[in-house]
Motif scaffolding. Structure first.
Motif, PDB file in Angstrom:
ATOM      1  N   LEU A 924       0.829  -1.198   0.000  1.00 60.48           N
ATOM      2  CA  LEU A 924       0.000   0.000   0.000  1.00 60.48           C
ATOM      3  C   LEU A 924       0.866   1.253   0.000  1.00 60.48           C
ATOM      4  CD1 LEU A 924      -2.690  -1.085   2.620  1.00 60.48           C
ATOM      5  CD2 LEU A 924      -3.082  -0.741   0.178  1.00 60.48           C
ATOM      6  N   GLY A 927       2.186   2.196  -3.274  1.00 64.11           N
ATOM      7  CA  GLY A 927       1.193   2.601  -4.267  1.00 64.11           C
ATOM      8  C   GLY A 927       0.979   1.567  -5.354  1.00 64.11           C
ATOM      9  N   ARG A 930      -4.271  -1.463  -3.428  1.00 63.70           N
ATOM     10  CA  ARG A 930      -5.219  -0.654  -2.688  1.00 63.70           C
ATOM     11  C   ARG A 930      -6.069  -1.542  -1.821  1.00 63.70           C
ATOM     12  NH1 ARG A 930     -10.269  -0.227  -5.692  1.00 63.70           N
ATOM     13  NH2 ARG A 930     -10.111  -1.349  -7.673  1.00 63.70           N
ATOM     14  N   GLU A 950      -4.927   1.496   6.436  1.00 63.78           N
ATOM     15  CA  GLU A 950      -5.437   2.665   5.723  1.00 63.78           C
ATOM     16  C   GLU A 950      -4.466   3.857   5.815  1.00 63.78           C
ATOM     17  OE1 GLU A 950      -9.788   4.445   4.710  1.00 63.78           O
ATOM     18  OE2 GLU A 950      -9.473   3.542   6.687  1.00 63.78           O
ATOM     19  N   GLN A 953      -2.121   3.489   2.913  1.00 62.30           N
ATOM     20  CA  GLN A 953      -2.763   3.820   1.646  1.00 62.30           C
ATOM     21  C   GLN A 953      -2.909   5.327   1.512  1.00 62.30           C
ATOM     22  OE1 GLN A 953      -6.097   1.553  -0.331  1.00 62.30           O
ATOM     23  NE2 GLN A 953      -7.299   3.284   0.409  1.00 62.30           N
ATOM     24  N   GLU A 954      -3.261   5.986   2.620  1.00 62.63           N
ATOM     25  CA  GLU A 954      -3.434   7.427   2.591  1.00 62.63           C
ATOM     26  C   GLU A 954      -2.112   8.134   2.308  1.00 62.63           C
ATOM     27  OE1 GLU A 954      -5.799  10.669   2.407  1.00 62.63           O
ATOM     28  OE2 GLU A 954      -6.389   8.561   2.606  1.00 62.63           O
ATOM     29  N   ARG A 957      -1.572   7.835  -1.340  1.00 57.87           N
ATOM     30  CA  ARG A 957      -2.548   8.652  -2.062  1.00 57.87           C
ATOM     31  C   ARG A 957      -2.123  10.128  -2.043  1.00 57.87           C
ATOM     32  NH1 ARG A 957      -8.271   7.686  -2.308  1.00 57.87           N
ATOM     33  NH2 ARG A 957      -8.096   6.369  -0.469  1.00 57.87           N
ATOM     34  N   TRP A 964      -1.932   5.879  -7.683  1.00 62.99           N
ATOM     35  CA  TRP A 964      -2.612   7.127  -7.318  1.00 62.99           C
ATOM     36  C   TRP A 964      -2.044   8.338  -8.060  1.00 62.99           C
ATOM     37  CZ3 TRP A 964      -6.611   5.547  -4.605  1.00 62.99           C
ATOM     38  CH2 TRP A 964      -6.487   4.401  -3.799  1.00 62.99           C
ATOM     39  N   ASP A 968      -7.543   9.675  -7.479  1.00 63.66           N
ATOM     40  CA  ASP A 968      -8.136   8.531  -6.795  1.00 63.66           C
ATOM     41  C   ASP A 968      -8.565   7.461  -7.790  1.00 63.66           C
ATOM     42  OD1 ASP A 968      -7.727   9.864  -4.513  1.00 63.66           O
ATOM     43  OD2 ASP A 968      -9.820  10.439  -4.170  1.00 63.66           O
ATOM     44  N   ASP A 972     -13.998  -0.256  -8.438  1.00 64.21           N
ATOM     45  CA  ASP A 972     -13.934  -1.170  -7.293  1.00 64.21           C
ATOM     46  C   ASP A 972     -14.232  -2.597  -7.726  1.00 64.21           C
ATOM     47  OD1 ASP A 972     -13.254  -1.315  -4.689  1.00 64.21           O
ATOM     48  OD2 ASP A 972     -15.275  -1.019  -3.914  1.00 64.21           O
TER      49      ASP A 972
END
Length: 987
Positions: A924, A927, A930, A950, A953-954, A957, A964, A968, A972
């Motif tokens: 994650l 990158g 996800r 998370e 991932q953030e 992002r 990313w 975004d 999905d």
């Protein structure tokens, strides 16, 4: 004194003796500023032999006559009165002078060094009151043959000096350079005949009687000005005649002096402030006195430049230094450069002190602006934590609590500059002797108690045009660092410092550096702050210069080629692993503390720098509670110390993992006992050296609820912000990855599974026969066979994935097989396949299909799919790599995946034994994956894991990393099934 009437007795001091019957006397006290008043007195009724004048010769015994009177009374207190004046000889005053209760005129006549004038003047009232006594004494001297009345044949002729041209006014042929070459550095005897100004004298050099002008080296007193006579510029000098001539100007100026004077002004110029006082200061000390002159050089006008030394009782004093110390002369660089370094330094220091105290000519001195500022009352004791360079150390203040980052104070050594260490990031190599200087300081100081005297701070402005444009000024603090207990080899420096009495007990480490040639003393500007022990530093530097040590030697510093694996590719570090593993305990030096459990080490035996971390011990990450404290404790405990390490393995970033000892202490126990680290032994503690000691240390901290264990409850794991939440309810496997498929899927084997060893033994015991006859053996899809792996030619159990529909026609026909114990597949020729005994084929395959839990990883056909596969391949496959696989979910609905094995697919969190974060989190962060879409209601354990993931991932992002990069990711959709990969993987 000047207005005294005849027959009035006065007191004074003899300043000069100009002939055998003439003295210059100054007042003992005076109320006016400047030099005291003075009188020139010729002894009444006497006539001494005359000294040679321009182009002439001495009268017999003239020099001896003058010397008798000079040695008798120069500098002594006398009583005198004026007996009469002779207006015809420029108002010359004649008088009687008493030294104590002795009449000087009687002493002179008694010893035969002057004659009594005839009776003609007596009739005019122009005679000594003691004339009768003088005449009687003269008769006695004649009878005895004293002085001028010597009866020795040829004595009169022998007493006439053979004078060189310079002594009789002809200085044109004077060879100043020759005199300098013959006498440079040697003390020459002389008698000061005239004082032009405070820093210029005219001297008879003995025994040749060369009459020379000498400028006092390294200084210049205020000018005495000049006056005009008949249109010619003449310097103002006092009458220094032989006693019977009127005051007259000195010899003609040189052409250069005349040109300079005429260009300046044709009018009279008065003396500069303090010029008269400086001139009297010099006259009072050296005029008509014996001096020693050390010639230093010659200027372009053929004037000699030298140091002048005179006796003051038992002491010998330096005239130039005395003038500067009394604020009556300034330091002059061009002539000071001719002097020895020690003498030059003293002059400079004396002038600086006068400027600070505003003495005499410096009374209105305004110091220039400076970027340095004195530091007062900031002395402290502490332990040296780090040696940054040869002239910079970090000291932990004893007054601040142990382990606090605020305890560390950076101290730059005052007034010295050592070779720079350079910057590896900018590819700057260390300057010659930079490493030696730092190593010398490290061995002497690291971990030692020291006394620090803070002295000044300096504001450093970023260089113009540098990369730091716009950066704020920074302030550097400077001080002197003393070792209370000097080492055996430091006795010379301690002794030298003890003599000066300039420092506390112990030794100034800056002096040690300088005396070994590892640095230079900074030549400060006048009002820059400097070390309180500046003189001692200069003396130490001088010793190194004379001994040609270190940077002052002609030798080049030893070349050192250090391989820095911390900035090299991880593969290079892995290449070093066998070399490190061969040596059980390796000596090393801790170069830097990167985190509480991770360090940069220098290994002298292999001349390389490596990144090293404790195996199975982890501290809080940067920014987390107790992270800074863990770093501070390790800096104070092992920074730049000699340690020993034992290396177990190397991680994917090139960091070596293992154990470290400082002395007999396992360093990891220091952190564990303090509650600043925790063990990560999910792989088992059997591979960690002294694991039982580490576990005991951790248990002690837990029981005392120290630091990270402050909320610890027995039976529960405490999260300290790590990226994975350990839970005892989830099943955990110890695995090795054998094949990566892409899309986040891979095969693993359980480490320590007894079935692996059993099957390997069975395969090793098989006798593989020749290739079967075509047609006798026709394997079908799903059959278990023996297949020869193409990369290492080993025989392994395999399942036929696809086979020709028709019967085999050639031994080169290809069949696709899947190696059930490893998870990889390839096409192999018919000749590389054999039937297998049911006893071997019946055991289930050892390869377990897994995927990374909670992630959507792009397939190989999608954007960033190849990058994701390559990354997973690089971090998981490799000899000796072991992982902890926390089983999050089991998927039993998968069945076969394109023929690649059967059975349950495990969704796992994969964590390497040598990493702080899971592979899931790393994907994650890079990158290249996800997170799956969250459901509304999740179990709290799963929520904790997802929350931790998370964050990574953030991070990707926000940084627009990987998938990313264009914003975004909105889709999905579920990942598609993984595509096949070429044969590869682990054996």
């Amino acid at each position: 004194m000047a207005s005294a009437t005849e027959n009035q007795w006065l007191k004074g001091r003899v300043k000069a003796v100009t002939s055998g019957d003439c003295l210059v006397i100054t007042a003992l006290t005076h109320n006016r500023p400047g030099a005291p008043p003075e009188k020139t007195i010729t002894l009444s009724s006497l006539m001494a032999p005359k000294m040679a004048r321009r182009g002439g010769r001495d009268e017999p015994f003239a020099w001896e006559s003058k010397e008798f009177l000079r040695k008798l009374c120069i500098g002594k207190e006398v009583a005198f009165k004026v007996d009469y004046k002779v207006e015809a000889i420029a108002g010359r005053e004649f008088g009687s002078v008493f030294l104590g209760n002795q009449n000087l005129a009687k002493l002179v006549v008694q010893n035969g060094w002057a004659k009594v004038r005839d009776q003609g003047q007596q009739n005019q009232g122009k005679a000594s009151p003691y004339l009768t006594d003088l005449l009687q004494l003269q008769e006695q001297a004649k009878q005895e043959g004293f002085g001028c009345f010597s009866k020795v044949p040829g004595a009169a002729e022998a007493s006439i000096r053979d004078l060189p041209p310079s002594a009789i006014g002809d200085a044109g042929g004077f060879d100043a350079m020759g005199l300098l070459a013959a006498n440079k550095g040697k003390p020459m005897e002389g008698i000061v005949e005239q004082v032009r100004d405070g820093s210029t004298i005219r001297v008879y050099l003995l025994p040749e009687f060369q009459f020379v002008q000498v400028f006092v080296a390294g200084i210049q007193s205020p000018s005495m000005g000049r006056r005009t006579t008949n249109g010619n510029v003449v310097e103002t000098v006092p009458d220094e005649s032989n006693g019977d001539a009127s005051g007259e100007s000195r010899g003609p100026l040189t052409s250069a002096q005349r040109l300079a004077a005429s260009a300046a002004s044709s009018g009279e110029v008065s003396p500069d402030p303090f010029a008269t006082e400086a001139k009297y200061f010099t006259e009072h000390r050296v005029l008509s006195r014996d001096v020693r002159i050390v010639l230093e050089g010659v200027d372009k006008f053929n004037n000699l430049i030298g140091s002048v030394h005179y006796s003051d009782g038992e002491a010998v004093k330096d005239l130039g230094l005395e003038l500067v110390e009394n604020g009556l002369a300034k330091y002059v660089e061009w002539s000071a450069n001719m002097m020895e370094e020690e003498a030059k330094r003293k002059l400079k220091a004396a002038e600086l002190q006068c400027k600070k105290d505003r003495v005499k000519m410096w009374a209105s001195y305004v110091p220039p602006a400076t970027n340095s500022k004195a530091i007062h009352d900031q002395n402290f004791t502490g332990k040296v934590v780090e040696v940054v360079s040869g002239d910079c150390v970090v000291v932990a203040d004893d007054a601040v609590p142990y382990g606090s980052p605020a305890a560390e104070r950076r101290v730059n050594l005052s007034s010295i500059r050592c070779p720079k260490m350079g910057n590896p990031r900018r590819e700057e190599k260390p300057a010659p002797y930079a490493r030696e200087a730092r190593e010398f300081l490290r061995q002497r100081l690291i971990g030692k108690q020291v006394i620090v005297q803070m002295e000044y701070s300096r504001k450093v402005t970023p260089a113009e045009g540098a990369a730091t444009t716009g950066a704020a000024d920074r302030v550097m603090d400077f001080g002197s660092v003393f070792i209370p207990s000097p080492a055996k080899g430091d006795t010379e420096v301690v002794a030298a410092s003890a003599i000066s009495g300039s420092q506390p007990a112990g030794v100034n480490i800056a002096e040690l550096l300088l005396s070994r040639g590892f640095g230079n003393v900074v030549r400060h500007r006048d009002f820059e702050e400097r070390s309180n022990h500046y003189d001692a530093l200069l003396a130490a530097e001088s010793r190194a210069l004379s001994g040609k040590k270190g940077i002052h030697s002609a030798k080049e510093s030893p070349a050192m080629h250090i391989t820095d694996l911390t900035v090299a590719a991880a593969k290079k570090a892995k290449d070093f692993l066998p070399s490190l593993q061969r040596i059980r305990r390796i000596p090393a030096v801790v170069e830097y503390v990167l985190s509480g459990h991770r360090f940069k080490l220098y290994i002298p035996k292999l001349t390389c720098s490596v990144a090293f971390a404790f195996s199975g011990v982890r501290c809080p990450g940067r920014g987390e509670p107790f992270s800074d404290e863990a770093i501070s404790v390790m800096r104070r405990r092992i920074m730049q110390r000699d340690v020993e390490i034992e290396v177990e393995t190397v991680d994917r970033t090139g960091t070596f993992l293992g154990s470290m000892w400082e002395g007999r202490t396992n360093v990891a126990t220091v952190l564990l006992e303090a509650g600043l680290a925790k063990m990560q032994t999910s792989f088992g503690a059997d591979r960690i050296v002294e694991a039982h000691i580490l576990e005991q240390a951790e248990r002690t901290a837990k029981n005392q609820k120290l630091k990270i264990w402050e909320n610890y409850v027995e039976g529960q794991e405490v999260s300290n912000g790590s990226t994975t939440v350990e839970t005892r309810q989830k099943e955990t496997l110890k695995v090795a990855v054998t094949e990566v498929l892409g899309g986040g899927r891979f095969y693993v084997q359980s480490v320590g599974d007894q079935r692996i060893a059993s099957i390997q033994n069975q395969l090793a015991s098989l006798s593989v026969k020749d290739a079967p006859i075509i047609g006798s053996f026709n394997p079908k899809r799903g059959d278990i066979v023996l297949a020869q792996f193409s990369l290492d030619n080993s025989w392994n159990r395999a399942m036929i994935v696809s086979a020709p529909r028709e019967a085999i026609q050639s031994p080169d026909e290809k069949l696709e097989v899947f190696y059930i114990d490893y998870g990889n597949q390839e096409f192999v020729p018919y000749s590389a396949i054999r039937p297998v005994d049911p006893s071997v084929s019946s055991a289930p395959g050892l390869a377990q299909l897994c995927r990374l839990a909670y992630l959507k990883v792009p397939s190989l056909e999608e954007d960033f799919g190849p990058e994701a596969g390559e990354y997973l391949h690089s971090v998981t496959l490799g000899s000796g790599k072991e992982f902890k696989a926390v089983i999050e979910e089991r998927d039993t609905s998968g069945g076969k995946a394109k023929g690649q094995g059967t059975g349950t697919e495990l969704a796992v969190t994969l964590i390497a034994v040598d990493e702080e974060i899971s592979v899931n989190a790393a994907m994650l962060q890079e990158g290249i994956a996800r997170m799956e879409k969250r459901r509304r209601f999740e179990h709290k354990d799963k929520q904790a894991v997802l929350d931790a993931l998370e964050k990574f991932q953030e991070e990707a992002r926000k940084a627009r990393t990987g998938i990313w990069q264009y914003g975004d990711v909105e889709s999905d959709d579920e990942d598609t099934a993984p595509a096949r990969k070429p044969a590869g993987g682990r054996r």
